[in-house]
Design an enzyme around this catalytic site. Structure first.
Site, PDB file in Angstrom:
ATOM      1  N   ASP A  33     -24.479 -13.083  53.555  1.00 52.30           N
ATOM      2  CA  ASP A  33     -24.020 -12.027  52.665  1.00 52.30           C
ATOM      3  C   ASP A  33     -23.306 -11.013  53.568  1.00 52.30           C
ATOM      4  O   ASP A  33     -23.534 -10.984  54.783  1.00 52.30           O
ATOM      5  CB  ASP A  33     -25.251 -11.404  51.987  1.00 52.30           C
ATOM      6  CG  ASP A  33     -24.916 -10.161  51.207  1.00 52.30           C
ATOM      7  OD1 ASP A  33     -23.924 -10.196  50.449  1.00 52.30           O
ATOM      8  OD2 ASP A  33     -25.635  -9.150  51.366  1.00 52.30           O
ATOM      9  N   ASP A  47     -22.288  -7.216  52.505  1.00 52.63           N
ATOM     10  CA  ASP A  47     -22.724  -5.824  52.330  1.00 52.63           C
ATOM     11  C   ASP A  47     -24.225  -5.690  52.594  1.00 52.63           C
ATOM     12  O   ASP A  47     -25.033  -6.310  51.903  1.00 52.63           O
ATOM     13  CB  ASP A  47     -22.440  -5.357  50.892  1.00 52.63           C
ATOM     14  CG  ASP A  47     -20.954  -5.390  50.547  1.00 52.63           C
ATOM     15  OD1 ASP A  47     -20.148  -4.980  51.389  1.00 52.63           O
ATOM     16  OD2 ASP A  47     -20.618  -5.820  49.424  1.00 52.63           O
TER      17      ASP A  47
HETATM   18  C1  BG6 Z   1     -22.221  -6.875  46.631  1.00 51.61           C
HETATM   19  C2  BG6 Z   1     -22.869  -5.532  46.827  1.00 51.61           C
HETATM   20  O1  BG6 Z   1     -21.951  -7.460  47.863  1.00 51.61           O
HETATM   21  O2  BG6 Z   1     -21.001  -6.735  45.903  1.00 51.61           O
HETATM   22  C3  BG6 Z   1     -23.062  -4.829  45.493  1.00 51.61           C
HETATM   23  O3  BG6 Z   1     -24.119  -5.721  47.462  1.00 51.61           O
HETATM   24  C4  BG6 Z   1     -21.742  -4.752  44.740  1.00 51.61           C
HETATM   25  O4  BG6 Z   1     -23.574  -3.535  45.712  1.00 51.61           O
HETATM   26  C5  BG6 Z   1     -21.134  -6.147  44.609  1.00 51.61           C
HETATM   27  O5  BG6 Z   1     -21.930  -4.206  43.423  1.00 51.61           O
HETATM   28  C6  BG6 Z   1     -19.764  -6.126  43.938  1.00 51.61           C
HETATM   29  O6  BG6 Z   1     -18.867  -5.436  44.765  1.00 51.61           O
HETATM   30  P1  BG6 Z   1     -17.410  -4.959  44.369  1.00 51.61           P
HETATM   31  O7  BG6 Z   1     -16.823  -4.541  45.701  1.00 51.61           O
HETATM   32  O8  BG6 Z   1     -16.681  -6.116  43.782  1.00 51.61           O
HETATM   33  O9  BG6 Z   1     -17.549  -3.843  43.411  1.00 51.61           O
HETATM   34 MG    MG Z   2     -26.023  -7.405  50.419  1.00 49.06          MG
END
Ligand code: BG6
Ligand code: MG
Length: 215
Positions: free
Chosen positions: A9, A11
């Site tokens: 993963d 984030d």
């Molecule tokens: C994930 C994050 O990787 O991506 C979440 O942990 C986030 O917090 C999700 O909501 C979607 O991300 P994005 O950038 O498409 O809004």
């Molecule tokens: Mg994550």
């Protein structure tokens, strides 16, 4: 058992963008006068897609689809304001060395992130070239805890899911990994995860050997 691919993963694992996601949602919730806490974020939003996250925040309130779209765009604007300042210094300490070590050992590396901002973050961290496959929020419809993004990432690197190790900071992500039939490594406090095969408190300065699950 040594996996044939390690699927990360992004984030909250390779960089602390999970904090930026929280701050952007908090700002949106404040705009709308909706109560929202860090604890709720940790339990219900960590690792979960944009639409599903907003659905949690506005639960029980009525909004039209146009309003929902506008709020998702506004949150993304707040998130991008934070993220565009990122530099390679925000890669977890030892991250580049770890990814290089994994590939030297003949193990494929991949990303499984449901973020649509994933590629931009990888580019800002200057680590795109360290992955054999990148699965992001544009590749699948179903967000974690559905296994889809991890299965897709395994396909990109041509490794059976049973031979993959998934690395996640979110319980929803660990559920996705286990449902995909992979070994699961959780990053964060032990209490956060229900089905992780192993948990590390942090990704900082870890080596391949630290990631492996002894069987
Ligand atoms: C994930 C994050 O990787 O991506 C979440 O942990 C986030 O917090 C999700 O909501 C979607 O991300 P994005 O950038 O498409 O809004
Ligand atoms: Mg994550």
């Amino acid at each position: 058992m040594q996996p044939k691919a390690i699927i990360f993963d992004l984030d909250g694992v390779l960089t602390d963008t999970s904090e930026y996601h929280y701050q952007a949602w908090k700002k949106l919730a404040d705009d709308e006068g909706i109560p929202f806490t860090r604890e709720e974020n940790d339990t219900h939003l960590r690792g979960v897609g944009r639409r599903e996250s907003l659905a949690y925040i506005i639960r029980g309130r009525h909004y039209s689809e146009d309003q929902i779209q506008e709020m998702m765009d506004r949150k993304n604007k707040y998130y991008n304001e934070k993220v565009k300042q990122m530099t390679p210094k925000e890669l977890v300490a030892g991250g580049r060395e770890l990814l290089t070590e994994i590939r030297k050992a003949g193990i494929k590396t991949a990303i499984a992130s449901v973020s649509k901002n994933c590629q931009m973050v990888l580019d800002l961290l200057q680590i795109t070239d360290l992955f054999d496959g990148i699965a992001d929020g544009n590749c699948v419809m179903n967000s974690k805890p559905a296994p889809d993004i991890f299965v897709y990432a395994a396909g990109l690197v041509h490794v059976h899911t049973i031979d993959c190790l998934g690395v996640e900071d979110a319980n929803a992500g660990i559920e996705a990994i286990k449902t995909a039939g992979m070994q699961a490594l959780g990053i964060g406090p032990k209490e956060r995860f229900q089905r992780a095969d192993k948990v590390l408190a942090t990704m900082e300065n870890v080596h391949l050997q630290d990631l492996l699950i002894q069987k």
